[in-house]
Write a protein that holds these residues in place. Structure first.
Motif, short mmCIF file in Angstrom:
data_model
loop_
_atom_site.label_atom_id
_atom_site.label_comp_id
_atom_site.label_asym_id
_atom_site.label_seq_id
_atom_site.Cartn_x
_atom_site.Cartn_y
_atom_site.Cartn_z
N TYR A 56 0.82 -1.20 0.00
CA TYR A 56 0.00 0.00 0.00
C TYR A 56 0.86 1.26 0.00
O TYR A 56 0.54 2.25 -0.67
N ALA A 57 1.94 1.24 0.78
CA ALA A 57 2.82 2.41 0.85
C ALA A 57 3.42 2.72 -0.52
O ALA A 57 3.45 3.88 -0.96
N ILE A 58 3.92 1.68 -1.19
CA ILE A 58 4.51 1.88 -2.52
C ILE A 58 3.44 2.29 -3.51
O ILE A 58 3.63 3.19 -4.34
N PHE A 59 2.28 1.64 -3.43
CA PHE A 59 1.20 1.94 -4.37
C PHE A 59 0.74 3.40 -4.22
O PHE A 59 0.40 4.05 -5.20
N SER A 60 0.74 3.91 -2.99
CA SER A 60 0.33 5.30 -2.78
C SER A 60 1.27 6.25 -3.52
O SER A 60 0.84 7.29 -4.04
N LEU A 61 2.55 5.90 -3.59
CA LEU A 61 3.51 6.73 -4.33
C LEU A 61 3.28 6.63 -5.83
O LEU A 61 3.43 7.62 -6.57
N ILE A 62 2.88 5.44 -6.27
CA ILE A 62 2.60 5.23 -7.70
C ILE A 62 1.43 6.11 -8.16
O ILE A 62 1.34 6.49 -9.33
N LEU A 63 0.54 6.46 -7.22
CA LEU A 63 -0.62 7.28 -7.58
C LEU A 63 -0.23 8.69 -8.03
O LEU A 63 -1.06 9.40 -8.61
N PHE A 64 1.00 9.11 -7.76
CA PHE A 64 1.45 10.40 -8.27
C PHE A 64 1.66 10.36 -9.78
O PHE A 64 1.65 11.40 -10.45
N ALA A 65 1.86 9.16 -10.33
CA ALA A 65 2.10 9.01 -11.77
C ALA A 65 0.77 9.06 -12.53
O ALA A 65 -0.29 8.79 -11.97
N PRO A 66 0.80 9.41 -13.82
CA PRO A 66 -0.42 9.34 -14.64
C PRO A 66 -0.98 7.92 -14.62
O PRO A 66 -0.23 6.94 -14.54
N GLN A 67 -2.28 7.81 -14.72
CA GLN A 67 -2.94 6.50 -14.61
C GLN A 67 -2.37 5.49 -15.60
O GLN A 67 -2.18 4.31 -15.26
N SER A 68 -2.08 5.92 -16.81
CA SER A 68 -1.60 5.00 -17.84
C SER A 68 -0.22 4.42 -17.53
O SER A 68 0.16 3.39 -18.09
N LEU A 69 0.53 5.09 -16.63
CA LEU A 69 1.90 4.65 -16.34
C LEU A 69 2.03 3.90 -15.01
O LEU A 69 3.10 3.40 -14.68
N ARG A 70 0.95 3.81 -14.27
CA ARG A 70 1.06 3.30 -12.90
C ARG A 70 1.50 1.84 -12.84
O ARG A 70 2.36 1.48 -12.03
N VAL A 71 0.90 0.99 -13.64
CA VAL A 71 1.28 -0.42 -13.61
C VAL A 71 2.74 -0.58 -14.04
O VAL A 71 3.49 -1.38 -13.46
N TRP A 72 3.14 0.19 -15.05
CA TRP A 72 4.53 0.12 -15.51
C TRP A 72 5.49 0.58 -14.41
O TRP A 72 6.55 -0.03 -14.20
#
Length: 339
Positions: A137-153
């Motif tokens: 969850y902590a890492i995923f919360s940081l990923i949310l700063f990225a555009p939606q299309s890039l988050r999984v990458w």
């Protein structure tokens, strides 16, 4: 561009949560159900799916996302830790429960550590999976700063680098072993499924979803050559993808009792150790009163599972649901006041 989807309850995931939780209970009490331990792999894949699918459907800030996860996990986990401590203080030993300050604080804050037996387990043993969940969850919360299309990458790059670091640094403590574990790839696999299917299960065609899911599972099977546990992650991907596809095609019936067990799966899972302990003491007391050794009767361990599942379900109904509802209402009230 943000995808807007109408949230819905995905029955198949609730059913899989129920089966995973009961599978873990069976593994802990009945030896022939050793496969039940891999219910954890199902939980990790499902968690990845839910996190990406829900944030794709409704954009959340990192802080709002983390607050939602804290409300979901922390109160019941801390209650389990408190209840375990009270049992120990009452003279009822709880397996591997350590009452020293470092162990208790580390457990409550989801910090992996080695206990007195050299095991990376918190005071509530099932909490080891929550250490992984909260880290994800902590890492995923940081990923949310990225555009939606890039988050999984971005998540894929992050987790692959972490796992590679874990291999490059063989001598590890509990923290580094957890934070660079290959099990992180199961969360990643779940997020890819979440992006494929979406919260409405209608993002792509069934054929394309199955092909991508099959390739994803094959990738985990290939990784299992180096990390054996990931073979079960590959199987979990196939199970989750099959369930989602079945629901997409309208083949999944509404089974209220199984849906309820899925909703209660967290309490069933996290409180099992306490109920197993109480059950053992109950049957021990009956043995002393009757002279019949209940602990050697065939029905004792199945009854253990029933008691743990039933107890967890009661905690869900009378504690987890009301507490969650109250905390969410307080949060909504704070938003209204702030506005």
């Amino acid at each position: 561009m943000t995808t807007i989807e109408k949230p819905q309850e995905i029955l198949s995931l609730q059913y899989l949560r129920a089966l995973a939780a009961i599978g873990v209970l069976l593994y802990h009490r009945i030896e022939i159900f050793s496969i039940g331990t891999h219910g954890v792999d199902l939980f990790f894949v499902i968690s990845g799916f839910v996190m990406i699918a829900t944030t794709d459907a409704k954009e959340k800030t990192p802080s709002a996302f983390l607050l939602d996860r804290i409300i979901r996990v922390v109160p019941m986990y801390w209650l389990a830790i408190l209840a375990g401590g009270l049992l120990v203080l009452a003279g009822i030993p709880l397996h591997r429960y350590e009452t020293n300050v470092v162990s208790l604080i580390s457990s409550m804050l989801f910090i992996p550590y080695l206990n007195a037996h050299g095991e990376a387990w918190p005071v509530i043993l099932q909490g080891w999976t929550l250490n992984y969940e909260m880290y994800f969850y902590a890492i995923f919360s940081l990923i949310l700063f990225a555009p939606q299309s890039l988050r999984v990458w971005a998540l894929a790059a992050c987790f692959c680098v972490l796992v590679a670091l874990g291999e490059a640094i063989p001598s590890q403590g509990a923290i580094s072993a957890t934070y660079t574990s290959p099990l992180l790839l199961e969360f990643l696999a779940g997020t890819i499924l979440g992006r494929i299917y979406g919260l409405t299960l209608r993002n792509v065609s069934v054929l394309r979803a199955l092909i991508i899911s099959g390739l994803l599972a094959a990738g985990l099977f290939a990784c299992s050559y180096f990390f054996g546990r990931l073979a079960w992650g590959g199987l979990a991907v196939l199970i989750v993808a099959s369930a989602l596809t079945s629901e997409r095609l309208g083949w999944v019936p509404n089974i209220p009792w199984l849906k309820f067990l899925g909703a209660a799966s967290f309490s069933i899972y996290i409180f099992q150790q306490l109920f197993f302990t109480l059950s053992g003491n109950l049957f021990g007391a009956l043995t002393q009163l009757s002279g019949i050794n209940f602990l050697y009767l065939l029905f004792w361990r199945p009854m253990d599972v029933v008691i743990a599942a039933g107890g967890g379900a009661l905690i869900y109904m009378f504690i987890e649901k009301p507490v969650g509802r109250y905390l969410k209402s307080m949060r909504f009230r704070d938003k209204v006041v702030a506005a």
